[in-house]
Scaffold this active site. Sequence first.
Site, PDB file in Angstrom:
ATOM      1  N   THR A   1     -10.294  -5.749 -23.870  1.00 29.03           N
ATOM      2  CA  THR A   1      -9.532  -7.006 -23.864  1.00 29.03           C
ATOM      3  C   THR A   1      -9.189  -7.365 -25.307  1.00 29.03           C
ATOM      4  O   THR A   1      -9.947  -7.035 -26.219  1.00 29.03           O
ATOM      5  CB  THR A   1     -10.405  -8.113 -23.231  1.00 29.03           C
ATOM      6  OG1 THR A   1     -10.530  -7.834 -21.849  1.00 29.03           O
ATOM      7  CG2 THR A   1      -9.824  -9.506 -23.430  1.00 29.03           C
TER       8      THR A   1
ATOM      9  N   ARG B   1      -8.682 -11.076  -8.319  1.00 28.46           N
ATOM     10  CA  ARG B   1      -9.737 -11.636  -9.186  1.00 28.46           C
ATOM     11  C   ARG B   1      -9.130 -12.075 -10.531  1.00 28.46           C
ATOM     12  O   ARG B   1      -8.322 -11.391 -11.129  1.00 28.46           O
ATOM     13  CB  ARG B   1     -10.809 -10.576  -9.406  1.00 28.46           C
ATOM     14  CG  ARG B   1     -11.946 -10.988 -10.347  1.00 28.46           C
ATOM     15  CD  ARG B   1     -11.710 -10.519 -11.771  1.00 28.46           C
ATOM     16  NE  ARG B   1     -12.836 -10.828 -12.646  1.00 28.46           N
ATOM     17  CZ  ARG B   1     -12.790 -10.713 -13.964  1.00 28.46           C
ATOM     18  NH1 ARG B   1     -11.695 -10.307 -14.563  1.00 28.46           N
ATOM     19  NH2 ARG B   1     -13.836 -11.019 -14.700  1.00 28.46           N
TER      20      ARG B   1
ATOM     21  N   GLY C   1     -10.328 -13.493 -14.392  1.00 27.34           N
ATOM     22  CA  GLY C   1     -11.461 -13.678 -15.291  1.00 27.34           C
ATOM     23  C   GLY C   1     -11.280 -14.882 -16.195  1.00 27.34           C
ATOM     24  O   GLY C   1     -10.513 -15.813 -15.882  1.00 27.34           O
ATOM     25  N   ASP C   2     -11.965 -14.865 -17.313  1.00 24.16           N
ATOM     26  CA  ASP C   2     -11.929 -16.008 -18.231  1.00 24.16           C
ATOM     27  C   ASP C   2     -10.712 -16.015 -19.157  1.00 24.16           C
ATOM     28  O   ASP C   2     -10.331 -17.072 -19.671  1.00 24.16           O
ATOM     29  CB  ASP C   2     -13.185 -16.003 -19.113  1.00 24.16           C
ATOM     30  CG  ASP C   2     -13.276 -14.726 -19.954  1.00 24.16           C
ATOM     31  OD1 ASP C   2     -12.991 -13.635 -19.405  1.00 24.16           O
ATOM     32  OD2 ASP C   2     -13.608 -14.805 -21.147  1.00 24.16           O
TER      33      ASP C   2
ATOM     34  N   THR D   1     -14.420 -12.355 -24.981  1.00 28.94           N
ATOM     35  CA  THR D   1     -14.297 -11.097 -24.246  1.00 28.94           C
ATOM     36  C   THR D   1     -15.633 -10.776 -23.603  1.00 28.94           C
ATOM     37  O   THR D   1     -16.676 -11.006 -24.211  1.00 28.94           O
ATOM     38  CB  THR D   1     -13.861  -9.937 -25.158  1.00 28.94           C
ATOM     39  OG1 THR D   1     -14.024  -8.703 -24.447  1.00 28.94           O
ATOM     40  CG2 THR D   1     -14.679  -9.865 -26.441  1.00 28.94           C
ATOM     41  N   GLY D   2     -15.592 -10.275 -22.382  1.00 28.71           N
ATOM     42  CA  GLY D   2     -16.848  -9.936 -21.722  1.00 28.71           C
ATOM     43  C   GLY D   2     -16.744 -10.171 -20.227  1.00 28.71           C
ATOM     44  O   GLY D   2     -15.641 -10.147 -19.661  1.00 28.71           O
TER      45      GLY D   2
ATOM     46  N   GLY E   1     -16.069 -12.044 -17.476  1.00 28.58           N
ATOM     47  CA  GLY E   1     -15.328 -13.299 -17.410  1.00 28.58           C
ATOM     48  C   GLY E   1     -16.013 -14.385 -16.609  1.00 28.58           C
ATOM     49  O   GLY E   1     -15.983 -15.565 -16.971  1.00 28.58           O
TER      50      GLY E   1
HETATM   51  N1  ASP Z   1     -13.145 -11.133 -20.071  1.00 28.80           N
HETATM   52  C1  ASP Z   1     -12.305 -10.188 -19.382  1.00 28.80           C
HETATM   53  C2  ASP Z   1     -12.316 -10.534 -17.911  1.00 28.80           C
HETATM   54  O1  ASP Z   1     -13.351 -10.892 -17.398  1.00 28.80           O
HETATM   55  C3  ASP Z   1     -12.706  -8.763 -19.551  1.00 28.80           C
HETATM   56  C4  ASP Z   1     -13.075  -8.322 -20.945  1.00 28.80           C
HETATM   57  O2  ASP Z   1     -13.110  -9.125 -21.855  1.00 28.80           O
HETATM   58  O3  ASP Z   1     -13.333  -7.115 -21.139  1.00 28.80           O
HETATM   59  O4  ASP Z   1     -11.317 -10.368 -17.276  1.00 28.80           O
END
Ligand code: ASP
Length: 339
Positions: A208, A236, A238-239, A259-260, A262
């Site tokens: 991301t 779906r 995410g954040d 990032t992570g 979400g």
């Molecule tokens: N945060 C992103 C999500 O959950 C994914 C990522 O940051 O790798 O969609």
Amino acid sequence: MSPRTAFAACVLAMISPIPSPTRAAEADHVEYAIAVHGGAGAWASITEEDRAATEAELRRVVALGRDRLAAGESSLDVVERVVAELEDSLYFNAGRGATFNALGQHELDASIMDGRNLDCGAVAGVSSVKNPVKLARAVMAETKHVMLIGAGADAFAKSHRLELVAPEYFWTPRQRERLQKWQARHVDGARAPAEEDEPESIEEHHGTVGCVALDRDGHLAAATSTGGLEGKLPGRIGDSPVIGAGTYADDATCAVSCTGVGEEFIRRAVAYDIAARMRYADSTLEQAVSVQFDERLRPNDGGLIAVDRNGRIAIRFNTAKMARAAADSTGRLEATLGR
Ligand code: ASP
């Protein structure tokens, strides 16, 4: 000392560049600053060649953003441009290099926020636009809404003449290979992804992208773009496109891009929580960011970049690695994909 030598020493002392306290403080003053991330995760199977190419991309875009800030461009324009550059790159899970969902489709999310006035725009589940961050900016600038999703967002992109691409544009060999591995692990097994009881992990996910910046006029901005978690259920979100979770900017406090996993960043409203601690608890950026990792997020959930109104940059993650870069007006410039 002869009178002549004494006179020369006196003149030298008057013109010597020993900094006064005020001048030293001015030298420390950060006029503009930028941080970029290319995702947090394990990056376990990345080749040395890809790692070097990823770092080179991060270095290139952070230098590009820094130069634009130096030239007086707004932080809002800079974060959009930098994120769009990373969306065009094959090395990140955003735009061109976006990951597949469980059905082998692409559903992209992005957001952008202007710290001057809390204006923001976001798109989720889009599949036809080349640069989702530009679409998010258009939603911000040209509608009274904050977020558009799916077919409505794609139709808006078309009517506002954003560059559209066919689905094949996103089918990069890299992501196709990752999808096949993911399907081998999940779909070929007895259980469908929705039935899994393991908590979602960022172990295999990365890429991301996000950017935060402070410009010469003291304005902050943030933008984030993603293909989401690999093998996610269709629909779906995410954040990354959720203002306050994955992205936030307010001139009074800071700009943040996360990032992570979400879901965990949404639950904890991580990006807004950092700004809120600075505003209400008088925390420094560093303190507000530390709380997220020391007390709120679970191990291995992800990472974030942030910059405050004084140009101080914070970068933290609790995964094995994070791709990241930073630069500012003092000459700082660094880019790395590592621990
Ligand atoms: N945060 C992103 C999500 O959950 C994914 C990522 O940051 O790798 O969609």
